[in-house]
Motif scaffolding. Sequence first.
Motif, PDB file in Angstrom:
ATOM      1  N   PRO A  60     -44.220 -19.577   0.080  1.00  0.00           N
ATOM      2  CA  PRO A  60     -44.423 -18.124  -0.027  1.00  0.00           C
ATOM      3  C   PRO A  60     -43.604 -17.360   1.001  1.00  0.00           C
ATOM      4  O   PRO A  60     -43.332 -17.848   2.100  1.00  0.00           O
ATOM      5  CB  PRO A  60     -45.928 -17.964   0.240  1.00  0.00           C
ATOM      6  N   GLU A  61     -43.192 -16.152   0.630  1.00  0.00           N
ATOM      7  CA  GLU A  61     -42.372 -15.335   1.517  1.00  0.00           C
ATOM      8  C   GLU A  61     -43.102 -14.991   2.814  1.00  0.00           C
ATOM      9  O   GLU A  61     -42.473 -14.764   3.849  1.00  0.00           O
ATOM     10  CB  GLU A  61     -41.953 -14.054   0.805  1.00  0.00           C
ATOM     11  N   THR A  62     -44.427 -14.939   2.771  1.00  0.00           N
ATOM     12  CA  THR A  62     -45.203 -14.526   3.948  1.00  0.00           C
ATOM     13  C   THR A  62     -45.294 -15.608   5.018  1.00  0.00           C
ATOM     14  O   THR A  62     -45.686 -15.324   6.153  1.00  0.00           O
ATOM     15  CB  THR A  62     -46.633 -14.142   3.532  1.00  0.00           C
ATOM     16  N   PHE A  63     -44.927 -16.839   4.685  1.00  0.00           N
ATOM     17  CA  PHE A  63     -45.111 -17.946   5.629  1.00  0.00           C
ATOM     18  C   PHE A  63     -44.299 -17.755   6.906  1.00  0.00           C
ATOM     19  O   PHE A  63     -44.790 -18.009   8.009  1.00  0.00           O
ATOM     20  CB  PHE A  63     -44.753 -19.270   4.960  1.00  0.00           C
ATOM     21  N   ALA A  64     -43.066 -17.319   6.795  1.00  0.00           N
ATOM     22  CA  ALA A  64     -42.212 -17.154   7.972  1.00  0.00           C
ATOM     23  C   ALA A  64     -42.826 -16.180   8.963  1.00  0.00           C
ATOM     24  O   ALA A  64     -42.775 -16.393  10.180  1.00  0.00           O
ATOM     25  CB  ALA A  64     -40.816 -16.688   7.557  1.00  0.00           C
ATOM     26  N   GLY A  65     -43.426 -15.110   8.460  1.00  0.00           N
ATOM     27  CA  GLY A  65     -44.064 -14.140   9.345  1.00  0.00           C
ATOM     28  C   GLY A  65     -45.269 -14.719  10.070  1.00  0.00           C
ATOM     29  O   GLY A  65     -45.502 -14.402  11.247  1.00  0.00           O
ATOM     30  N   LEU A  66     -46.010 -15.565   9.390  1.00  0.00           N
ATOM     31  CA  LEU A  66     -47.166 -16.208  10.027  1.00  0.00           C
ATOM     32  C   LEU A  66     -46.717 -17.146  11.141  1.00  0.00           C
ATOM     33  O   LEU A  66     -47.330 -17.196  12.210  1.00  0.00           O
ATOM     34  CB  LEU A  66     -47.974 -16.975   8.982  1.00  0.00           C
ATOM     35  N   VAL A  67     -45.650 -17.884  10.890  1.00  0.00           N
ATOM     36  CA  VAL A  67     -45.125 -18.795  11.909  1.00  0.00           C
ATOM     37  C   VAL A  67     -44.623 -17.995  13.115  1.00  0.00           C
ATOM     38  O   VAL A  67     -44.838 -18.388  14.275  1.00  0.00           O
ATOM     39  CB  VAL A  67     -44.000 -19.676  11.339  1.00  0.00           C
ATOM     40  N   ALA A  68     -43.989 -16.866  12.849  1.00  0.00           N
ATOM     41  CA  ALA A  68     -43.508 -16.022  13.948  1.00  0.00           C
ATOM     42  C   ALA A  68     -44.664 -15.538  14.816  1.00  0.00           C
ATOM     43  O   ALA A  68     -44.555 -15.492  16.051  1.00  0.00           O
ATOM     44  CB  ALA A  68     -42.724 -14.837  13.388  1.00  0.00           C
ATOM     45  N   ARG A  69     -45.768 -15.183  14.186  1.00  0.00           N
ATOM     46  CA  ARG A  69     -46.949 -14.753  14.951  1.00  0.00           C
ATOM     47  C   ARG A  69     -47.480 -15.901  15.808  1.00  0.00           C
ATOM     48  O   ARG A  69     -47.855 -15.708  16.964  1.00  0.00           O
ATOM     49  CB  ARG A  69     -48.040 -14.244  14.011  1.00  0.00           C
ATOM     50  N   ARG A  70     -47.486 -17.096  15.259  1.00  0.00           N
ATOM     51  CA  ARG A  70     -47.965 -18.244  16.037  1.00  0.00           C
ATOM     52  C   ARG A  70     -47.003 -18.560  17.181  1.00  0.00           C
ATOM     53  O   ARG A  70     -47.441 -18.908  18.288  1.00  0.00           O
ATOM     54  CB  ARG A  70     -48.123 -19.464  15.118  1.00  0.00           C
ATOM     55  N   LEU A  71     -45.708 -18.438  16.951  1.00  0.00           N
ATOM     56  CA  LEU A  71     -44.735 -18.675  18.009  1.00  0.00           C
ATOM     57  C   LEU A  71     -44.885 -17.667  19.138  1.00  0.00           C
ATOM     58  O   LEU A  71     -44.522 -17.945  20.278  1.00  0.00           O
ATOM     59  CB  LEU A  71     -43.312 -18.629  17.437  1.00  0.00           C
ATOM     60  N   ALA A  72     -45.456 -16.502  18.829  1.00  0.00           N
ATOM     61  CA  ALA A  72     -45.747 -15.499  19.853  1.00  0.00           C
ATOM     62  C   ALA A  72     -47.087 -15.764  20.529  1.00  0.00           C
ATOM     63  O   ALA A  72     -47.576 -14.928  21.280  1.00  0.00           O
ATOM     64  CB  ALA A  72     -45.732 -14.105  19.238  1.00  0.00           C
ATOM     65  N   ARG A  73     -47.661 -16.919  20.256  1.00  0.00           N
ATOM     66  CA  ARG A  73     -48.889 -17.418  20.890  1.00  0.00           C
ATOM     67  C   ARG A  73     -50.172 -16.769  20.364  1.00  0.00           C
ATOM     68  O   ARG A  73     -51.215 -16.870  21.000  1.00  0.00           O
ATOM     69  CB  ARG A  73     -48.830 -17.255  22.413  1.00  0.00           C
ATOM     70  N   GLU A  74     -50.117 -16.135  19.226  1.00  0.00           N
ATOM     71  CA  GLU A  74     -51.355 -15.644  18.625  1.00  0.00           C
ATOM     72  C   GLU A  74     -52.131 -16.842  18.082  1.00  0.00           C
ATOM     73  O   GLU A  74     -51.556 -17.712  17.422  1.00  0.00           O
ATOM     74  CB  GLU A  74     -51.055 -14.665  17.488  1.00  0.00           C
ATOM     75  N   PRO A  75     -53.442 -16.933  18.349  1.00  0.00           N
ATOM     76  CA  PRO A  75     -54.214 -18.091  17.868  1.00  0.00           C
ATOM     77  C   PRO A  75     -54.210 -18.199  16.345  1.00  0.00           C
ATOM     78  O   PRO A  75     -54.273 -17.183  15.644  1.00  0.00           O
ATOM     79  CB  PRO A  75     -55.634 -17.799  18.392  1.00  0.00           C
ATOM     80  N   VAL A  76     -54.149 -19.416  15.850  1.00  0.00           N
ATOM     81  CA  VAL A  76     -54.165 -19.640  14.412  1.00  0.00           C
ATOM     82  C   VAL A  76     -55.409 -19.018  13.777  1.00  0.00           C
ATOM     83  O   VAL A  76     -55.335 -18.411  12.701  1.00  0.00           O
ATOM     84  CB  VAL A  76     -54.101 -21.149  14.090  1.00  0.00           C
ATOM     85  N   ALA A  77     -56.551 -19.148  14.438  1.00  0.00           N
ATOM     86  CA  ALA A  77     -57.799 -18.621  13.868  1.00  0.00           C
ATOM     87  C   ALA A  77     -57.730 -17.117  13.655  1.00  0.00           C
ATOM     88  O   ALA A  77     -58.276 -16.597  12.676  1.00  0.00           O
ATOM     89  CB  ALA A  77     -58.973 -18.974  14.769  1.00  0.00           C
ATOM     90  N   TYR A  78     -57.068 -16.398  14.557  1.00  0.00           N
ATOM     91  CA  TYR A  78     -56.914 -14.959  14.373  1.00  0.00           C
ATOM     92  C   TYR A  78     -55.948 -14.662  13.228  1.00  0.00           C
ATOM     93  O   TYR A  78     -56.137 -13.690  12.475  1.00  0.00           O
ATOM     94  CB  TYR A  78     -56.385 -14.315  15.656  1.00  0.00           C
ATOM     95  N   ILE A  79     -54.919 -15.464  13.085  1.00  0.00           N
ATOM     96  CA  ILE A  79     -53.916 -15.227  12.037  1.00  0.00           C
ATOM     97  C   ILE A  79     -54.524 -15.431  10.654  1.00  0.00           C
ATOM     98  O   ILE A  79     -54.319 -14.613   9.746  1.00  0.00           O
ATOM     99  CB  ILE A  79     -52.703 -16.150  12.230  1.00  0.00           C
ATOM    100  N   ILE A  80     -55.278 -16.522  10.486  1.00  0.00           N
ATOM    101  CA  ILE A  80     -55.838 -16.807   9.160  1.00  0.00           C
ATOM    102  C   ILE A  80     -57.216 -16.171   8.965  1.00  0.00           C
ATOM    103  O   ILE A  80     -57.728 -16.112   7.854  1.00  0.00           O
ATOM    104  CB  ILE A  80     -55.905 -18.319   8.884  1.00  0.00           C
ATOM    105  N   GLY A  81     -57.833 -15.722  10.074  1.00  0.00           N
ATOM    106  CA  GLY A  81     -59.064 -14.947   9.970  1.00  0.00           C
ATOM    107  C   GLY A  81     -60.352 -15.733   9.958  1.00  0.00           C
ATOM    108  O   GLY A  81     -61.422 -15.141   9.753  1.00  0.00           O
ATOM    109  N   HIS A  82     -60.282 -17.032  10.205  1.00  0.00           N
ATOM    110  CA  HIS A  82     -61.527 -17.803  10.236  1.00  0.00           C
ATOM    111  C   HIS A  82     -61.344 -19.084  11.042  1.00  0.00           C
ATOM    112  O   HIS A  82     -60.216 -19.505  11.331  1.00  0.00           O
ATOM    113  CB  HIS A  82     -62.018 -18.141   8.824  1.00  0.00           C
TER     114      HIS A  82
END
Length: 288
Positions: A60-82
């Motif tokens: 999916p096109e949105t995957f790259a943006g999610l990885v970028a957020r994680r590379l910026a040290r945002e917790p996975v749980a916050y990114i996926i919401g649970h």
Amino acid sequence: MNRIRPGSEERNVRAVLHDAASRLAAISDTPRLDAELLMAHALGVERETLLLDPTRFAVPETFAGLVARRLAREPVAYIIGHRDFWTVRLRVGPGVLIPRPDSETLIEACLDFAQQARGEGWPRTVLDLGTGPGTLLLASLSEWPDSTGLGVDSSETALDYARSNAAALGLAGRAEFRRGDWGEGLADCYDLILCNPPYIAESEELMPDVADHEPAEALFAGVDGLADYRRLIPDLARLLAPGGAAVLEIGATQLKLVGSLAEQAGFAVQCRKDLAGRDRAVLLTPAA
């Protein structure tokens, strides 16, 4: 859901996951897991479904943006919401402490105590002090269908998540949530008291994932990390029903100090280790 079409030139999901995990290895102890969770979230499927047959899906096109957020040290749980905890799924986000697998040690200790020392019908009532998104209370109520409970937290943000999680799990009728300062102002007694208080010393350095994102008030507890235990433990006897028990999470090096505080308050202390063999929970019962 993105699915591969015959003749599609989409990059292979396996290759993209491998690439993402390689990049995430610089900032995460679990890079492959992080990548899989983010991919599953982007696809709108469970991780298990993704792993069963990755070739079914297009990236999916949105995957790259999610990885970028994680590379910026945002917790996975916050990114996926649970975050999954014990047998329940808890919605989480900024302003709320993310449940940790180590905290499942408290639920294990409760179940063992109930079976060995109290038997069927116990506990009838559960109190979760510092409930966050409802973590310990909702996990325990999921195990005891006849129990009711109260979750207390000083954060309205956390309580909003807790109420939402209780509703999503079908537990809203058995779980009440209230804003408060530990046990202050509570008049009832409870069979079981659960608590995962802040226990990190102010001088301790944390990973950026935690320090820059999760609420400091749920993590730090004074110069030595014991400030909240000093407030909590002396008040537990007042809140415990006859035959009751309290189970508190502790830091891996805090058994001696927290145990001493509990013994001074008139409790017998038992320790429960987590899966890594570290001291993780103390079970307190009134000393004979």
